[in-house]
Write an enzyme that holds these catalytic residues in place. Structure first.
Site, PDB file in Angstrom:
ATOM      1  N   HIS A   1       0.888  -1.170   0.000  1.00  0.00           N
ATOM      2  CA  HIS A   1       0.000   0.000   0.000  1.00  0.00           C
ATOM      3  C   HIS A   1       0.925   1.219   0.000  1.00  0.00           C
ATOM      4  CE1 HIS A   1      -2.467  -2.937   2.330  1.00  0.00           C
ATOM      5  NE2 HIS A   1      -3.528  -2.315   1.865  1.00  0.00           N
TER       6      HIS A   1
ATOM      7  N   ASP B   1       2.183   1.992   3.428  1.00  0.00           N
ATOM      8  CA  ASP B   1       3.094   1.052   4.115  1.00  0.00           C
ATOM      9  C   ASP B   1       4.517   1.438   3.814  1.00  0.00           C
ATOM     10  OD1 ASP B   1       0.784  -0.646   4.162  1.00  0.00           O
ATOM     11  OD2 ASP B   1       1.519  -1.743   2.412  1.00  0.00           O
TER      12      ASP B   1
END
Ligand code: XUL
Ligand code: CO
Length: 437
Positions: free
Chosen positions: A101, A104
């Protein structure tokens, strides 16, 4: 070069008899199954969020996981350092792909502009490591659920500015995925659902979600991103009712909004079981509609009712997954992504290796078992025979659509009664599958 896992060698295939716990017993990437090397058939992928951002915290307790390379800060420097750790991990494990993501891999800035800048800086490091190691990006995605702005959802938020913010974030995430040669882009509707229908206009929310996906697909076309879009079903958590409930609900949504030629499905085991299905059911449902794009490999816990995201070690489960995946000759451009996390009690870095080795071996074993079952026609011969009444005579005409209710009434009035049924032999077939394990 600094090594973050100095005690771990490159993990190699040593065969089932090895005593070495840092070796594969079943995953030999060069072994050919049904004409494909296991490496190309399984396309293993490591997820960045659990493996490099998981902390082991839960609603009852603080972080437990020891990650000595991580200073716990939200700095860009820390984020870039983690990239080095991640690629050492991918390389030592021999995983050809990873997924992330946006939030992240890189920190959220205080403005959208700053978040974009931070993501660009980390993407540069990701690209350098990809080039150096040959590890590729299976898919990218955007985190549209953690930040408080997304408390009512993102594309389905009642707040149009939140829709716009999410669009800007996804636009950037697709561009970065494209820049990194990502082969897919995933939508998981983190908070795209509702908690209570008293305050919800479901029609408008579903329309907005479809509008969002069309806009994403249009942007992909505009920038030349050719990756596959994937929608990931999950019935609940964090919302009470997620719009991406299961494969059938997702496909109905995609079909209703004319998105089936743009978006396939990323099926996850623990999401399937939360929806009251088996993983095999979800995979088969997606496959028969030409929509099985990729899988998030994990498993839930029989006794816990939430998304525990455990590593898959059950050979029945992996065999069942691979029976479906082999039927469609593999899963490319998707892959087998371990959307799984180590338990908070498994707090040492080495546990990350044990977890992934176990998952990879379980899938390799499941693949070989499924291939043997398929080679002998152990299930397919039975299934074919079970439906043979549709291969000729009246059954064939029903399948071809050349008979009406009136024709069938005439047929049955003449025949008097239906042919006798035959046993479904479920127990025998379960015994036969066991003979391959
Ligand atoms: C959440 C989940 C996500 C998606 C990507 O349950 O599975 O991590 O895979 O957003
Ligand atoms: Co997932």
């Amino acid at each position: 070069m600094v090594e973050f896992f100095p005690d771990v060698p490159v993990i190699r295939y040593e065969g089932a008899q090895t005593k070495n716990q840092l070796a594969f017993r079943h995953y030999n990437p060069d072994e050919v199954v049904e004409g494909q090397k296991l490496r190309d058939l399984l396309r293993f992928s490591i997820c960045y969020w659990h493996t490099f951002r998981g902390t082991g915290s839960d609603p009852f307790g603080a972080a437990t996981l020891q990650r000595p390379w991580d200073d716990g800060s939200n700095s860009l420097e820390n984020a870039v350092k983690r990239v080095g750790v991640a690629f050492e991990f991918f390389t030592k494990l021999g995983a050809p792909f990873y997924c992330f993501h946006d939030r992240d891999v890189s920190p959220e800035g205080s403005t959208l502009k700053e978040s974009h800048r931070l993501l660009d800086a980390v993407a540069k490091a990701l690209k350098e490591h990809q080039t150096k190691t040959g590890v590729k990006l299976l898919w990218g995605t955007a985190n549209l659920f953690s930040h408080p702005r997304y408390l009512h959802g993102a594309a389905t938020s009642c707040n149009a500015d939140v829709f716009a913010y999410a669009a800007a974030q996804v636009k950037k995430a697709i561009e970065v995925t494209h820049e990194l040669g990502g082969e897919n882009y995933v939508f998981w509707g983190g908070r795209e659902g509702y908690m209570n229908l008293y305050n919800t206009n479901m029609q408008r929310e579903l329309d907005r979600l479809a509008r969002f996906m069309h806009m994403a697909a249009d942007h992909a076309t505009a920038i030349g991103f050719k990756g596959q879009f994937l929608f990931e079903p999950k019935p609940k958590e964090p919302t009470k009712h997620q719009y991406d409930f299961d494969a059938a609900a997702c496909l109905n949504f995609l079909r209703a909004y004319d998105l089936t030629d743009k978006v396939k499905l990323n099926i996850e085991t623990n999401h399937a079981t939360l929806a009251g299905h088996t993983m095999m059911h979800e995979l088969e449902y997606a496959r028969i509609q030409g929509a099985l794009g990729s899988i998030d490999a994990n498993t839930g816990d029989l006794l816990l009712g939430w998304d525990t995201d455990q590593f898959p070690t059950d050979i029945y489960l992996t065999t069942q997954c691979m029976l479906v995946i082999l039927e469609q000759k593999g899963i490319a451009p998707g892959g087998v992504n371990f959307d799984a996390k180590v338990r908070r009690e498994s707090f040492e870095p080495i546990d990350l290796f044990h977890a992934h080795i176990g998952g990879m071996d379980a899938f390799a074993r499941g693949t070989k078992i499924a291939a043997a079952i398929r080679k002998d026609g152990a299930l397919s011969d039975f299934v074919k025979k079970r439906y043979r009444s549709y291969d000729e005579g009246i059954g064939k005409k029903i399948e071809e659509g050349t008979v009406s209710f009136a024709d069938l009434e005439k047929y049955m009035l003449e025949k008097g009664n239906s042919a006798p049924n035959e046993s479904g032999r479920q127990e025998l077939l379960e015994n036969i599958v066991n003979q391959y394990l």
